[in-house]
Design a protein around this motif. Structure first.
Motif, PDB file in Angstrom:
ATOM      1  N   THR A   1      32.630  56.479  22.580  1.00 31.39           N
ATOM      2  CA  THR A   1      33.715  55.626  22.082  1.00 31.39           C
ATOM      3  C   THR A   1      33.119  54.500  21.235  1.00 31.39           C
ATOM      4  O   THR A   1      32.147  53.863  21.634  1.00 31.39           O
ATOM      5  CB  THR A   1      34.506  55.028  23.254  1.00 31.39           C
ATOM      6  OG1 THR A   1      35.000  56.094  24.074  1.00 31.39           O
ATOM      7  CG2 THR A   1      35.668  54.186  22.747  1.00 31.39           C
ATOM      8  N   ALA A   2      33.673  54.287  20.025  1.00 33.31           N
ATOM      9  CA  ALA A   2      33.184  53.224  19.147  1.00 33.31           C
ATOM     10  C   ALA A   2      33.378  51.874  19.816  1.00 33.31           C
ATOM     11  O   ALA A   2      34.423  51.620  20.435  1.00 33.31           O
ATOM     12  CB  ALA A   2      33.930  53.256  17.821  1.00 33.31           C
ATOM     13  N   PRO A   3      32.359  51.002  19.732  1.00 34.46           N
ATOM     14  CA  PRO A   3      32.483  49.691  20.368  1.00 34.46           C
ATOM     15  C   PRO A   3      33.555  48.845  19.694  1.00 34.46           C
ATOM     16  O   PRO A   3      33.815  48.976  18.492  1.00 34.46           O
ATOM     17  CB  PRO A   3      31.096  49.075  20.176  1.00 34.46           C
ATOM     18  CG  PRO A   3      30.543  49.756  18.961  1.00 34.46           C
ATOM     19  CD  PRO A   3      31.078  51.159  19.020  1.00 34.46           C
ATOM     20  N   GLU A   4      34.174  47.989  20.439  1.00 36.37           N
ATOM     21  CA  GLU A   4      35.175  47.082  19.901  1.00 36.37           C
ATOM     22  C   GLU A   4      34.481  46.067  18.968  1.00 36.37           C
ATOM     23  O   GLU A   4      33.411  45.562  19.294  1.00 36.37           O
ATOM     24  CB  GLU A   4      35.873  46.335  21.041  1.00 36.37           C
ATOM     25  CG  GLU A   4      36.817  47.184  21.856  1.00 36.37           C
ATOM     26  CD  GLU A   4      38.031  47.616  21.051  1.00 36.37           C
ATOM     27  OE1 GLU A   4      38.496  46.812  20.203  1.00 36.37           O
ATOM     28  OE2 GLU A   4      38.501  48.750  21.242  1.00 36.37           O
ATOM     29  N   PRO A   5      35.040  45.810  17.799  1.00 33.20           N
ATOM     30  CA  PRO A   5      34.421  44.817  16.906  1.00 33.20           C
ATOM     31  C   PRO A   5      34.423  43.430  17.530  1.00 33.20           C
ATOM     32  O   PRO A   5      35.330  43.072  18.271  1.00 33.20           O
ATOM     33  CB  PRO A   5      35.306  44.872  15.653  1.00 33.20           C
ATOM     34  CG  PRO A   5      36.610  45.422  16.119  1.00 33.20           C
ATOM     35  CD  PRO A   5      36.290  46.365  17.241  1.00 33.20           C
ATOM     36  N   LYS A   6      33.378  42.673  17.196  1.00 36.63           N
ATOM     37  CA  LYS A   6      33.249  41.308  17.683  1.00 36.63           C
ATOM     38  C   LYS A   6      33.148  40.360  16.491  1.00 36.63           C
ATOM     39  O   LYS A   6      32.721  40.748  15.409  1.00 36.63           O
ATOM     40  CB  LYS A   6      32.000  41.170  18.559  1.00 36.63           C
ATOM     41  CG  LYS A   6      31.987  42.073  19.785  1.00 36.63           C
ATOM     42  CD  LYS A   6      30.663  41.912  20.541  1.00 36.63           C
ATOM     43  CE  LYS A   6      30.606  42.826  21.752  1.00 36.63           C
ATOM     44  NZ  LYS A   6      29.305  42.695  22.473  1.00 36.63           N
TER      45      LYS A   6
END
Length: 265
Positions: free
Chosen positions: A27-32
């Motif tokens: 799963t692609a990491p959530e943008p920060k």
């Protein structure tokens, strides 16, 4: 019945395989917000002047009203003949005088310069307070790159030669001229042209100019040197002085004060 059952089995197998494939993909990491924050290089600290027209800490002061040590005559690099009084330099009308230029040469820079048309100016059209700030003076006999100085408070002329124009190339976006006798200000950002080793143009010159706080040239791309006659063209150079013009066709000479420059990358 065999054909429909086979198709159902194939479809079920495809769905199962697809589901398994998706389950195995990370799963692609959530943008920060940190992803788009840059911490280097850190801009240098520049201490501004006490007023917006005062030179900042990294400025080269070209004229502070005391002397003309930063300038020479354009024609032969001899000492400047223009008089200095009351923190002002004035174009000389003496025989043998003429244009002046900075001892230092520049490439890209921010320039602040103030100038004044005489109160008792006479003449009309281009013969009314004519001078110029040459953003790069490429030689005594060359056209260079001129930002026009002229009285256009109530004086009609060709619009690509009026005050605030890049002479014969860029019509100013506005005419914010003050009356003769009042001080005018140019704030300029000059991006010098660059050239290939064979002398052909690599990147053109650009000029952004504010006159009396009003934008008159917005990152204008020059077509070459500003020429009185003929079409503009580029001639290779690396660094050049800034030149002030003694045009010689006004009743009383133009004055300048408070000139400083900041070199830019």
């Amino acid at each position: 019945m065999r054909a429909p059952i086979s198709r159902l089995l194939i479809a079920a197998t495809f769905v199962a395989a697809t589901t398994t494939l998706h389950a195995q993909q990370p799963t692609a990491p959530e943008p920060k917000h940190q992803d788009t924050e840059v911490y280097e290089p850190v801009p240098p600290i520049v201490t501004p002047g006490k007023t917006d027209d005062a030179p900042p800490s990294d400025a080269i002061v070209l004229f502070d009203g005391k002397n003309l040590d930063q300038w020479v005559m354009n024609k032969d690099k001899s000492p400047v003949m223009w008089p200095v009084a009351d923190n002002i330099m004035t174009v000389s009308k003496a025989p043998g005088s003429g244009n002046i230029e900075t001892k230092k040469t520049f490439k890209n820079y921010q320039l602040h310069i103030e100038w004044r048309i005489p109160t008792n100016i006479t003449g009309s059209d281009q013969a009314r307070g004519n001078s110029g700030v040459f953003l790069a003076s490429t030689g005594p006999g060359d056209a260079g790159y001129e930002l026009q100085v002229l009285d256009n408070y109530n004086n009609k002329t060709y619009v690509n030669g009026q005050v605030g124009s890049i002479y014969k190339q860029a019509i100013p976006l506005a005419n914010p001229a003050r009356k003769p006798g009042e001080w005018q200000t140019y704030e300029v950002v000059w991006t010098a042209p660059t050239f290939h080793s064979d002398g052909t143009l690599k990147t053109p010159a650009y000029a952004t100019v504010f006159m009396n706080g009003v934008l008159v040239e917005n990152h204008f791309q020059l077509k070459g040197e500003t020429r009185y006659i003929g079409q503009p063209f580029y001639k290779a150079y690396d660094r050049a002085p800034i030149k002030l013009q003694a045009h010689g066709d006004h009743s009383e000479p133009i004055s300048f004060r408070n000139i400083w420059v900041r070199e830019l990358p």
